[in-house]
Each structure stands twice: as structure tokens, then as C-alpha cells.
Scaffold this motif. Structure first.
Motif, mmCIF file in Angstrom:
data_model
loop_
_atom_site.group_PDB
_atom_site.id
_atom_site.type_symbol
_atom_site.label_atom_id
_atom_site.label_comp_id
_atom_site.label_asym_id
_atom_site.label_seq_id
_atom_site.Cartn_x
_atom_site.Cartn_y
_atom_site.Cartn_z
ATOM 1 N N ARG A 56 0.820 -1.215 0.000
ATOM 2 C CA ARG A 56 0.000 0.000 0.000
ATOM 3 C C ARG A 56 0.855 1.267 0.000
ATOM 4 O O ARG A 56 0.361 2.344 -0.335
ATOM 5 N N HIS A 57 2.136 1.131 0.379
ATOM 6 C CA HIS A 57 2.992 2.312 0.505
ATOM 7 C C HIS A 57 4.224 2.253 -0.402
ATOM 8 O O HIS A 57 5.207 2.949 -0.164
ATOM 9 N N ASN A 58 4.174 1.399 -1.424
ATOM 10 C CA ASN A 58 5.238 1.350 -2.436
ATOM 11 C C ASN A 58 6.610 1.026 -1.838
ATOM 12 O O ASN A 58 7.629 1.592 -2.219
ATOM 13 N N SER A 68 -2.867 -5.947 -5.911
ATOM 14 C CA SER A 68 -2.648 -4.977 -4.835
ATOM 15 C C SER A 68 -2.542 -3.580 -5.427
ATOM 16 O O SER A 68 -2.546 -3.403 -6.651
ATOM 17 N N PRO A 69 -2.431 -2.536 -4.582
ATOM 18 C CA PRO A 69 -2.272 -1.171 -5.107
ATOM 19 C C PRO A 69 -1.047 -0.989 -6.006
ATOM 20 O O PRO A 69 -0.983 -0.018 -6.762
ATOM 21 N N LEU A 70 -0.087 -1.907 -5.957
ATOM 22 C CA LEU A 70 1.086 -1.793 -6.828
ATOM 23 C C LEU A 70 0.743 -2.048 -8.292
ATOM 24 O O LEU A 70 1.446 -1.578 -9.190
ATOM 25 N N GLY A 71 -0.331 -2.816 -8.535
ATOM 26 C CA GLY A 71 -0.722 -3.110 -9.908
ATOM 27 C C GLY A 71 0.389 -3.785 -10.690
ATOM 28 O O GLY A 71 1.042 -4.714 -10.200
ATOM 29 N N TYR A 72 0.613 -3.302 -11.925
ATOM 30 C CA TYR A 72 1.668 -3.844 -12.778
ATOM 31 C C TYR A 72 2.806 -2.834 -12.922
ATOM 32 O O TYR A 72 3.373 -2.650 -14.000
ATOM 33 N N SER A 73 3.146 -2.202 -11.821
ATOM 34 C CA SER A 73 4.179 -1.168 -11.804
ATOM 35 C C SER A 73 5.581 -1.770 -11.743
ATOM 36 O O SER A 73 5.753 -2.984 -11.539
ATOM 37 N N TYR A 74 6.559 -0.914 -11.929
ATOM 38 C CA TYR A 74 7.964 -1.308 -11.759
ATOM 39 C C TYR A 74 8.185 -1.928 -10.384
ATOM 40 O O TYR A 74 8.827 -2.976 -10.257
ATOM 41 N N THR A 75 7.640 -1.295 -9.339
ATOM 42 C CA THR A 75 7.802 -1.818 -7.982
ATOM 43 C C THR A 75 7.177 -3.200 -7.848
ATOM 44 O O THR A 75 7.736 -4.080 -7.180
ATOM 45 N N ALA A 76 6.042 -3.417 -8.490
ATOM 46 C CA ALA A 76 5.384 -4.721 -8.413
ATOM 47 C C ALA A 76 6.254 -5.826 -9.012
ATOM 48 O O ALA A 76 6.381 -6.916 -8.443
ATOM 49 N N PHE A 77 6.856 -5.549 -10.155
ATOM 50 C CA PHE A 77 7.702 -6.563 -10.785
ATOM 51 C C PHE A 77 8.998 -6.771 -9.994
ATOM 52 O O PHE A 77 9.537 -7.885 -9.957
ATOM 53 N N ARG A 78 9.491 -5.719 -9.368
ATOM 54 C CA ARG A 78 10.647 -5.869 -8.478
ATOM 55 C C ARG A 78 10.265 -6.739 -7.278
ATOM 56 O O ARG A 78 11.038 -7.600 -6.840
ATOM 57 N N GLY A 99 14.471 -11.240 -20.014
ATOM 58 C CA GLY A 99 13.500 -11.459 -18.946
ATOM 59 C C GLY A 99 14.201 -11.440 -17.607
ATOM 60 O O GLY A 99 15.403 -11.191 -17.515
ATOM 61 N N GLY A 100 13.467 -11.716 -16.562
ATOM 62 C CA GLY A 100 14.030 -11.685 -15.218
ATOM 63 C C GLY A 100 13.656 -12.915 -14.423
ATOM 64 O O GLY A 100 13.527 -14.006 -14.964
ATOM 65 N N GLY A 101 13.475 -12.715 -13.131
ATOM 66 C CA GLY A 101 13.151 -13.816 -12.228
ATOM 67 C C GLY A 101 14.074 -13.872 -11.031
ATOM 68 O O GLY A 101 13.696 -14.359 -9.964
ATOM 69 N N ARG A 102 15.326 -13.381 -11.204
ATOM 70 C CA ARG A 102 16.297 -13.354 -10.105
ATOM 71 C C ARG A 102 16.952 -11.972 -10.059
ATOM 72 O O ARG A 102 17.067 -11.276 -11.088
ATOM 73 N N LEU A 103 17.429 -11.593 -8.899
ATOM 74 C CA LEU A 103 18.152 -10.333 -8.783
ATOM 75 C C LEU A 103 19.379 -10.325 -9.684
ATOM 76 O O LEU A 103 19.761 -9.286 -10.220
ATOM 77 N N SER A 104 19.992 -11.484 -9.870
ATOM 78 C CA SER A 104 21.197 -11.582 -10.697
ATOM 79 C C SER A 104 20.920 -11.276 -12.172
ATOM 80 O O SER A 104 21.846 -10.987 -12.930
ATOM 81 N N ASP A 105 19.659 -11.329 -12.594
ATOM 82 C CA ASP A 105 19.322 -10.950 -13.973
ATOM 83 C C ASP A 105 19.542 -9.460 -14.193
ATOM 84 O O ASP A 105 19.728 -9.026 -15.329
ATOM 85 N N GLY A 106 19.483 -8.689 -13.128
ATOM 86 C CA GLY A 106 19.779 -7.269 -13.223
ATOM 87 C C GLY A 106 18.616 -6.386 -13.607
ATOM 88 O O GLY A 106 18.678 -5.169 -13.472
ATOM 89 N N LEU A 107 17.542 -6.987 -14.123
ATOM 90 C CA LEU A 107 16.416 -6.167 -14.570
ATOM 91 C C LEU A 107 15.105 -6.907 -14.382
ATOM 92 O O LEU A 107 15.085 -8.125 -14.159
ATOM 93 N N VAL A 108 14.023 -6.154 -14.464
ATOM 94 C CA VAL A 108 12.685 -6.732 -14.540
ATOM 95 C C VAL A 108 12.048 -6.221 -15.821
ATOM 96 O O VAL A 108 12.297 -5.091 -16.240
ATOM 97 N N VAL A 109 11.254 -7.062 -16.459
ATOM 98 C CA VAL A 109 10.548 -6.647 -17.669
ATOM 99 C C VAL A 109 9.136 -6.240 -17.273
ATOM 100 O O VAL A 109 8.352 -7.054 -16.778
ATOM 101 N N THR A 110 8.836 -4.983 -17.474
ATOM 102 C CA THR A 110 7.529 -4.414 -17.178
ATOM 103 C C THR A 110 6.843 -4.050 -18.492
ATOM 104 O O THR A 110 7.485 -4.048 -19.555
ATOM 105 N N PRO A 111 5.555 -3.716 -18.465
ATOM 106 C CA PRO A 111 4.923 -3.229 -19.699
ATOM 107 C C PRO A 111 5.658 -2.024 -20.289
ATOM 108 O O PRO A 111 5.763 -1.902 -21.513
#
Length: 289
Positions: free
Chosen positions: A81-83, A176-186, A261-273
Motif C-alpha cells: 500500500r505504501h510502495n 494490490s495497489p502496486l498493480g503492474y508497476s515497476y515496484t510490483a515486478f521488483r 527477462g528476469g526472475g532473479r536479482l542476478s538478472d539485473g532487470l525486470v521486464v515491465t509493460p
């Protein structure tokens, strides 16, 4: 600069029906990440018994476990709820090097850096094809195949852990309030990190890949592209990179079709819309899609 603060979320005497939260609105407005030290209740009880510097009331392992579960549940809810990014860490199991990499990731990873890294990965993939004229960008889950790698992954985790939740954590996260945001994928990446260590994660991905059957028409198309030098296919997925790489390798396409794509922190990135849109825009400026 970054500050790391140690603190409490709740105090709960065993004789009380509910615990008392000491988390304030100011805390939730200030914190960007919360690492919850998920120490086994038995170990906490042992520390308490051996503490000779401070007199503490006796607390049962059952109550300590309930206390931890309540804290984790409430913190997950509040963080979404608070990002705020939230993850569990078990100090006896997580090496210092792993903890250091998590803290470094939290310190430097930003949405801008995330997009730039995705573009760098795309450039690296295409750099090996000097005669390239056309790039085909494809999704993976529910596109290359009917299956969803994330759903299958959590089915595997649930089967191993014997947890009762039949929906997995991703549905709750994205609703949740995060939706499909960058924070949500992180946050999704942190859930994958919580669920399994590196070796267990790869073993689970291998099992999931074996359950995925690619659509025959797409498979035929990708095999046709494999024989060309002017067309390249790149899979850009919000799902699990490792799963789709294993699927493509099984089909003899790992050299011709690359995955971002991602899945682990070692991937270095997350793929968002947003990342998908930025990559298509980036490619369209220089190449034919």
C-alpha cells in the motif's frame, strides 16, 4: 547515500490477544525497502534463554511463530500500500555475500536504469547479426505456448512446501495497489528469491520448462527464421527468463532466439509493460519490426 535502520514492527506479550504495532505513518512514508529477519522461532527462544544481560519473560515457540507470521502478513500488506519493497531473510541460511548483493541492488536499481539495461541487452543480442534487417519481438507466456511459466512455477513450489494457497502469491501482488508497476515486478523478483535458492530455482525452472508445449505454428515460424541471416527473433517476457531459455533450448532454438527477462536479482532487470514498449520504440527508430 543510503541508511540502514534496525527496528521493530510489533510487540506482543503471550498473554495478550493481539500485538501492539509500533510502525508509524512516518515510517511508512520514509522506508523504501524492508528486510525482515526471518529467524527460526526455536533460535529466538534459545537466544532469549541465553541472554544474561536482560531479564525477559518466557515466551513459547508457538507464540513466537504466530508473532512472526502476523508481522510478515501485516508488513506485506502495508508495504504494497505504501510502495515499499519487502522480503524475508533467514540469517542462518543467507550468506553475507548474498545479503550484500541484495543491499547493493536496493541501493542502485532504479526504473531508469532498468530500462537502459534492457536496451543494452537488446543491443548485445543484435550486435552478433551485422546483416540483420528485421527484428521480431515476441512475448512468451500465453503467446509461445498456452501455459504460464509463473503459474507453473508456483504450483511446483506449493507442491514441495505443501502450502495450502492454491492461487500463488502473484495474483495477490498484481491485484494490490502496486498493480503492474515497476515496484510490483521488483517485488515479484523478491518473491522468487524467497521461494528458492539459486540451485533450487534452476531445478524448478527445468521442471516447469518440461511442462510447456510450444504452439506448433509458432514453432514452425521460429525454425524458418533460424535459417535466415537477416531476421532475428527476441522474446521479451515479464515471466521467468530461465524457463523460456530452457524451452527454446529443448526445441533447438537457443542460438536463433534470445530471451530478455528476469526472475532473479542476478538478472539485473525486470521486464515491465513500460520496458516492452520502450524496447519496441527503441528498435523502430533504427530497425524494421
Amino acid at each position: 547515500t543510503s541508511a540502514i535502520v534496525a527496528g521493530h514492527f510489533m510487540f506482543w506479550a503471550e498473554e495478550d490477544e493481539v500485538g501492539q504495532s509500533v510502525c508509524t505513518p512516518g515510517d511508512l512514508a520514509t522506508y523504501t525497502h524492508i528486510l525482515y529477519l526471518d529467524v527460526p522461532a526455536e533460535l529466538i527462544a534459545e537466544y532469549q534463554l541465553n541472554d544474561t544481560k536482560r531479564k525477559r519473560p518466557s515466551v513459547s515457540i508457538t507464540h513466537l511463530t504466530r508473532w512472526q507470521q502476523r508481522e510478515q502478513s501485516q508488513l506485506r500488506h502495508l508495504c504494497r500500500r505504501h510502495n515499499i519493497l519487502f522480503t524475508l531473510l533467514s540469517p542462518p541460511l543467507v550468506p553475507v555475500t548474498k545479503l550484500a548483493s541484495i543491499i547493493q541492488d536496493f541501493r542502485y536499481h532504479t526504473e531508469v536504469q532498468n530500462v537502459n539495461l534492457a536496451k543494452e541487452k537488446m543491443d548485445d543480442i543484435l550486435a552478433s547479426s551485422p546483416t540483420l534487417e528485421t527484428v521480431i519481438v515476441m512475448d512468451a507466456d500465453k503467446t509461445l505456448a498456452q501455459e504460464d511459466s509463473g503459474v507453473l512455477f508456483w504450483d511446483q513450489i506449493r507442491a514441495v512446501s505443501a502450502e495450502g494457497d492454491t492461487s500463488g502469491p502473484m495474483k495477490a501482488l498484481y491485484s494490490s495497489p502496486l498493480g503492474y508497476s515497476y515496484t510490483a515486478f521488483r517485488q515479484a523478483t523478491l518473491l522468487y528469491e524467497e521461494a528458492a535458492g539459486d540451485v533450487e530455482f534452476e531445478a524448478c525452472c527445468k521442471n516447469v520448462a518440461s511442462m510447456i508445449k510450444m504452439h506448433s505454428d509458432i514453432l514452425n515460424l521460429l525454425h524458418l527464421v533460424r535459417g535466415t541471416i537477416h531476421v532475428r527473433v527476441v522474446v521479451v517476457t515479464c515471466g521467468i527468463r530461465s524457463v523460456w531459455e530452457k524451452v527454446l533450448e529443448r526445441e533447438g532454438l537457443s542460438l536463433a532466439v534470445k530471451v530478455i527477462g528476469g526472475g532473479r536479482l542476478s538478472d539485473g532487470l525486470v521486464v515491465t509493460p513500460l520496458v516492452k514498449a520502450e524496447l519496441v520504440t527503441y528498435l523502430s527508430a533504427t530497425r524494421q519490426l
